[in-house]
Design an enzyme around this catalytic site. Structure first.
Site, mmCIF file in Angstrom:
data_model
loop_
_atom_site.group_PDB
_atom_site.id
_atom_site.type_symbol
_atom_site.label_atom_id
_atom_site.label_comp_id
_atom_site.label_asym_id
_atom_site.label_seq_id
_atom_site.Cartn_x
_atom_site.Cartn_y
_atom_site.Cartn_z
ATOM 1 N N ASN A 93 0.839 -1.203 0.000
ATOM 2 C CA ASN A 93 0.000 0.000 0.000
ATOM 3 C C ASN A 93 0.874 1.252 0.000
ATOM 4 O O ASN A 93 1.891 1.339 0.695
ATOM 5 C CB ASN A 93 -1.004 0.000 1.156
ATOM 6 C CG ASN A 93 -0.396 -0.173 2.533
ATOM 7 O OD1 ASN A 93 0.623 -0.836 2.702
ATOM 8 N ND2 ASN A 93 -1.022 0.425 3.530
ATOM 9 N N CYS A 119 -10.861 -3.315 -3.506
ATOM 10 C CA CYS A 119 -9.874 -4.331 -3.904
ATOM 11 C C CYS A 119 -10.560 -5.592 -4.397
ATOM 12 O O CYS A 119 -10.080 -6.246 -5.329
ATOM 13 C CB CYS A 119 -8.964 -4.667 -2.731
ATOM 14 S SG CYS A 119 -7.734 -3.401 -2.422
ATOM 15 N N GLU A 146 0.510 5.284 0.306
ATOM 16 C CA GLU A 146 -0.395 6.365 0.682
ATOM 17 C C GLU A 146 0.037 7.688 0.061
ATOM 18 O O GLU A 146 1.090 7.779 -0.588
ATOM 19 C CB GLU A 146 -0.476 6.434 2.211
ATOM 20 C CG GLU A 146 -1.029 5.128 2.782
ATOM 21 C CD GLU A 146 -1.193 5.130 4.290
ATOM 22 O OE1 GLU A 146 -0.630 6.012 4.971
ATOM 23 O OE2 GLU A 146 -1.906 4.224 4.780
ATOM 24 N N CYS A 164 -10.384 -4.849 1.065
ATOM 25 C CA CYS A 164 -11.513 -3.914 1.112
ATOM 26 C C CYS A 164 -12.412 -4.138 -0.108
ATOM 27 O O CYS A 164 -12.056 -4.854 -1.058
ATOM 28 C CB CYS A 164 -11.014 -2.472 1.173
ATOM 29 S SG CYS A 164 -10.371 -1.841 -0.394
ATOM 30 N N GLU A 183 -3.250 -4.761 -2.605
ATOM 31 C CA GLU A 183 -3.790 -5.716 -3.584
ATOM 32 C C GLU A 183 -3.868 -5.067 -4.963
ATOM 33 O O GLU A 183 -3.573 -5.698 -5.986
ATOM 34 C CB GLU A 183 -5.185 -6.181 -3.156
ATOM 35 C CG GLU A 183 -5.223 -6.893 -1.815
ATOM 36 C CD GLU A 183 -5.503 -5.947 -0.651
ATOM 37 O OE1 GLU A 183 -5.002 -4.801 -0.663
ATOM 38 O OE2 GLU A 183 -6.220 -6.367 0.277
HETATM 39 N N1 THU Z 1 -5.343 -1.117 2.709
HETATM 40 C C1 THU Z 1 -4.856 -2.015 1.803
HETATM 41 O O1 THU Z 1 -3.699 -1.917 1.356
HETATM 42 N N2 THU Z 1 -5.665 -3.029 1.404
HETATM 43 C C2 THU Z 1 -6.961 -3.187 1.812
HETATM 44 O O2 THU Z 1 -7.646 -4.080 1.342
HETATM 45 C C3 THU Z 1 -7.523 -2.291 2.814
HETATM 46 C C4 THU Z 1 -6.655 -1.176 3.272
HETATM 47 C C5 THU Z 1 -4.479 -0.006 3.123
HETATM 48 C C6 THU Z 1 -4.973 1.351 2.715
HETATM 49 C C7 THU Z 1 -4.275 2.227 3.741
HETATM 50 O O3 THU Z 1 -2.967 2.543 3.249
HETATM 51 C C8 THU Z 1 -4.140 1.355 4.951
HETATM 52 O O4 THU Z 1 -4.375 0.035 4.506
HETATM 53 C C9 THU Z 1 -5.114 1.687 6.050
HETATM 54 O O5 THU Z 1 -6.409 1.734 5.584
#
Ligand code: THU
Length: 134
Positions: free
Chosen positions: A49, A96, A51, A93, A62
Site C-alpha cells: 500500500n 480491492c 499512501e 476492502c 492488492e
Molecule cells: N489497505 C490495503 O492496502 N488493502 C486493503 O484491502 C484495505 C486497506 C491499506 C490502505 C491504507 O494505506 C491502509 O491500509 C489503512 O487503511
C-alpha cells in the site's frame, strides 16, 4: 466466507508478500499491507500500500499487485497472499475485491498475519455477483 484456519498459503507467495510489506509507504495510517500473487503464467507479482498526502489517492496493496501484473502484460491470476500485522489478518476492502475480480474471480485469497493465522476465501466468495460488463 469460508474460514479454513489450517490451510497453508504457498511459501513463495508468503515470503514475497512479507518482503514487499516492508516497502509499504504508510506515513499517515502506519498500517502496512503486503500482497503477492501468482499469475496464470506462473509469475509472482508484488504490491504494497502506497499512501498520499491527498489521502484519497492512496493505493491498496492488492491493487498495487494487480497493477504490476497487468502492466507486465499478464491477464489472470490464480492465488494471492495478503499479509498484515493485525488480528485477525486483514481481508481485502470492497474496492480491492472488485479489482481482484477483474482478473481472477476464481482465485484463492490467503489472508495472513504475523502469528501465522490464515483465513482463506475465493474472490467470488469475497465478492458475490461482482460487476462485469456484458
Ligand atoms: N489497505 C490495503 O492496502 N488493502 C486493503 O484491502 C484495505 C486497506 C491499506 C490502505 C491504507 O494505506 C491502509 O491500509 C489503512 O487503511
Amino acid at each position: 466466507m469460508t474460514a479454513k484456519p489450517n490451510e497453508t498459503p504457498p511459501e513463495d507467495l508468503l515470503q514475497a508478500a512479507w518482503a514487499v510489506w516492508e516497502n509499504a509507504y504508510v506515513p499517515y495510517s502506519t498500517y502496512r499491507v503486503g500482497a503477492a500473487l501468482r499469475s496464470e503464467s506462473g509469475t509472482v507479482y508484488q504490491g504494497a500500500n502506497i499512501e498520499n498526502a491527498s489521502y484519497g489517492l492512496g493505493r491498496c496493496a492488492e491493487q498495487s499487485a494487480i497493477q504490476a501484473m497487468a502492466s507486465a502484460g499478464d491477464r489472470g491470476f490464480t492465488e494471492i497472499v495478503v499479509v498484515t500485522d493485525d488480528t485477525p489478518p486483514a481481508s481485502p476492502c470492497g474496492a480491492c475485491r472488485q479489482v481482484l475480480h477483474e482478473f481472477g474471480p476464481q482465485a484463492t485469497v490467503y489472508m495472513v498475519n504475523r502469528e501465522g493465522v490464515v483465513r482463506v476465501a475465493s474472490v467470488e466468495e469475497l465478492l458475490p455477483l461482482g460487476f462485469s460488463l456484458g
